[in-house]
Design an enzyme around this catalytic site. Structure first.
Site, PDB file in Angstrom:
ATOM      1  CE1 TYR A 161      -3.684   2.528   0.652  1.00  0.00           C
ATOM      2  CE2 TYR A 161      -2.420   3.221   2.574  1.00  0.00           C
ATOM      3  CZ  TYR A 161      -3.466   3.419   1.689  1.00  0.00           C
ATOM      4  OH  TYR A 161      -4.291   4.507   1.847  1.00  0.00           O
ATOM      5  CG  ASP A 200       5.802   3.876   0.693  1.00  0.00           C
ATOM      6  OD1 ASP A 200       6.091   4.584   1.684  1.00  0.00           O
ATOM      7  OD2 ASP A 200       4.630   3.627   0.351  1.00  0.00           O
ATOM      8  CE  LYS A 252       1.151   4.615   8.385  1.00  0.00           C
ATOM      9  NZ  LYS A 252       1.196   4.004   7.072  1.00  0.00           N
TER      10      LYS A 252
END
Ligand SMILES: *Cc1c(COP(=O)(O)O)cnc(C)c1O
Length: 438
Positions: free
Chosen positions: A151, A246, A274
Site C-alpha cells: 500500500y 516507500d 508516520k
C-alpha cells in the site's frame, strides 16, 4: 464462541459510533478504523498514555497499533508534548518558511543518506504521489511497477492490489479509478525477481519506477528475502528506471535509517511518513539532488502544500527523531527485545492451543498470520483464516489488548512497552486462542 472472556461495558463507545455514523461514511474518517474486517463496534478513544489507550467508557488497552505506526515513543511522550505546546504558542501556521523545517530535514538526512534533498508534505499519500510524478518526469516514462499487497496511499495509480484496507474489503483496486490510469500500474508478486525481469522485458524503455515497501506492512508483515532488494536495485539501474523505497511505515521503526540501513541498499527516492511526524501529519519525499531539483520552483515538476512543513508537525517530528537519534543505542535493542518476547510468546501460545500461526517479524513490526505458512508474498498471506483472526482479535480486545483490526495490518509496539505489558499480553493470548478454537 464459548469462553470465559466477557466483554467490558462499551455503552458510550456505541453511542458515539451511532452519532459518528450520521456524519461519516461507516462512522469513520479512515476505513480500517471501522473494524469491518474483524466485526463488532470499535471502541472510541478518550486518551492515551505510554503503552495504554483509554476508551470512552474508561476501559484500558495495551496498544499494539500505535496510531498505525507513528507512536514509537509511546503516547503523550513528554518531550513531544512539550515541543508541540511550545510551537503552538507561537501560532499554528504561517504559510511562510521557518527554521523548524530545515531543523527536521537535517535530522532526516542524517538518518537517511539516500536523501540528499527533500520536501515535507502532510501525508504518506502525498509523498508517494509526488515521488511518482517526479519519477515519470525524470525518466519520461509512464509505467509504474508495484507489488501485490503493498500500500502506498490512496492516489489513483497506486490503488491496484493495494493490501490491507483494500484487501480487507475485497475491492479489486477501487471504484472511481479510470482504467486508463490503473493500466499504467503493473502489480507483481513480492519477493520474485524473475517477475520483475519479465516486466522489464515486456515493456522495454517504458517503466519509470519500481515503488515498494522494502519490508511489507500492509499485507501484514513480510520481509524481503535475502538479495531481493539488491536485485531490484541492480535491475532498475540496468534498465534506467528509478527505485522508490516507500518507508512510510518501516522508516525509523525497524532501524533508525529504516530498511535502507538494515539491508544496506540505496534508492533513488525515499518516502517517509508516520514516525517522522511524531503523531502529527507529516510526509516526506526525497532522494537524489538531481531528481529533487526538478521540482518547482527550480524545475518543471509542480508540487505544493498550504500546510506543508507545518510548524507544529515539524516540532513533533524534530522531538521524536531527535530522541530516536540520541538514544538509538538503547531504543532499538529494547524494541527488538520486547517485540521478540511478545511475538514469540504469543506464537508459543498458539502452538500450545493447536492453532496454526506463522509469525513474521522485523524489529518492532510484525504479524501473526493465521495460516501454517510460510508467508513471503500477498498470495500466501491471503491464505490466512481471517475468521479465526477476527475471533482472536475480539478475545484480545475484551481482555484489554488492542491489536490492529485486520489480519493484513502489521502490529507495532513502542519504547513504553515493557515486561509487565508482555506478561499481560501472553496471559490474554493463552485465553484468546481457546476462544479461537471454540
Ligand atoms: C500508511 C502508508 C502510506 C500512506 O500514508 P498516509 O499518511 O496514510 O497517507 C503510504 N505508504 C505506506 C507504506 C504506508 O504504510
Amino acid at each position: 464462541m464459548s469462553s470465559s472472556i466477557s466483554t467490558p461495558d462499551r455503552t458510550r463507545s456505541q453511542a458515539l459510533q451511532q452519532r459518528a455514523e450520521r456524519f461519516f461514511p461507516g462512522g469513520v474518517n479512515s476505513p480500517v478504523r471501522a473494524f469491518r474486517a474483524v466485526g463488532g463496534a470499535p471502541p472510541f478513544i478518550a486518551s492515551a498514555q505510554g503503552a495504554y489507550l483509554t476508551d470512552a467508557d474508561g476501559n484500558r488497552y495495551i496498544d499494539y497499533f500505535g496510531s498505525w505506526g507513528p507512536m514509537i515513543l509511546g503516547h503523550a511522550f513528554p518531550p513531544v508534548v512539550e515541543a508541540i505546546q511550545q510551537a503552538a504558542s507561537r501560532s499554528a501556521s504561517f504559510g511562510a518558511s521557518t527554521a523548524a523545517e530545515a531543523d527536521l530535514a537535517e535530522r532526516v538526512v542524517a538518518c537517511y543518506p539516500a536523501i540528499e534533498k527533500l520536501r515535507f508534505v502532510s501525508s504518506g499519500t502525498e509523498a508517494t504521489m509526488s515521488a511518482i510524478r517526479l519519477a515519470r518526469a525524470a525518466t519520461n516514462r509512464k509505467i509504474i511497477v508495484k507489488f501485490e499487497g503493498c500500500y502506498h496511499g490512496h492516489a489513483d495509480g497506486l490503488l491496484v492490489k493495494a493490501g490491507s484496507g483494500v484487501a480487507t474489503f475485497g475491492i479489486p483496486g477501487s471504484a472511481g479509478v479510470p482504467e486508463e490510469i490503473a493500466h499504467l500500474t503493473l502489480a507483481l508478486p513480492f519477493n520474485d525477481l524473475s517477475a520483475v525481469e519479465a516486466a522489464f522485458a515486456a515493456h522495454p524503455g517504458q517503466i519509470a519506477a519500481i515503488i515498494l515497501e522494502p519490508v511489507v506492512g500492509n499485507a501484514g508483515c513480510i520481509a524481503p528475502e535475502p538479495g531481493y532488494l539488491a536485485g531490484l536495485r541492480a535491475l532498475t539501474t540496468r534498465e534506467g528506471a528509478l527505485l522508490i523505497a516507500d518507508e512510510v511505515m518501516c522508516g525509523f521503526r525497524i532501524a533508525l535509517g529504516g530498511a535502507l540501513q538494515l539491508y544496506g541498499v540505496d534508492a533513488d527516492l525515499v518516502t517517509l511518513g508516520k514516525i517522522v511526524g511524531g503523531g502529527l501529519p507529516v510526509g516526506v519525499f526525497g532522494g537524489k539532488r538531481v531528481l529533487m531539483d526538478m521540482l518547482a520552483p527550480l524545475g518543471p515538476v509542480y508540487q505544493a502544500g498550504t500546510l506543508s512543513g507545518n510548524p507544529l508537525a515539524m516540532a513533533a517530528g524534530f522531538a521524536t527523531i531527535g530522541y530516536l537519534q540520541a538514544h538509538a543505542a538503547e531504543v532499538y535493542p529494547r524494541l527488538e527485545a520486547t517485540s521478540k518476547a511478545v511475538t514469540e510468546g504469543v506464537a508459543r501460545a498458539a502452538a500450545k492451543a493447536g492453532v496454526p500461526v506463522t509469525l513474521n517479524r522485523v524489529g518492532a513490526m510484525w504479524t501473526w498470520f493465521f495460516t501454517p505458512g510460510p508467508v513471503t508474498n500477498y498470495g500466501q498471506a491471503a491464505q490466512s483464516d481471517t475468521g479465526a483472526f477476527g475471533r482472536f482479535h475480539h478475545a484480545m480486545l475484551d481482555q484489554g489488548i488492542w491489536l490492529p483490526p485486520s489480519q493484513f495490518e502489521a502490529a507495532f509496539l513502542s519504547t513504553a512497552h515493557g515486561p509487565a505489558e508482555v506478561e499481560a499480553t501472553l496471559a490474554a493470548a493463552g485465553e484468546a486462542f481457546k476462544a479461537v478454537r471454540a
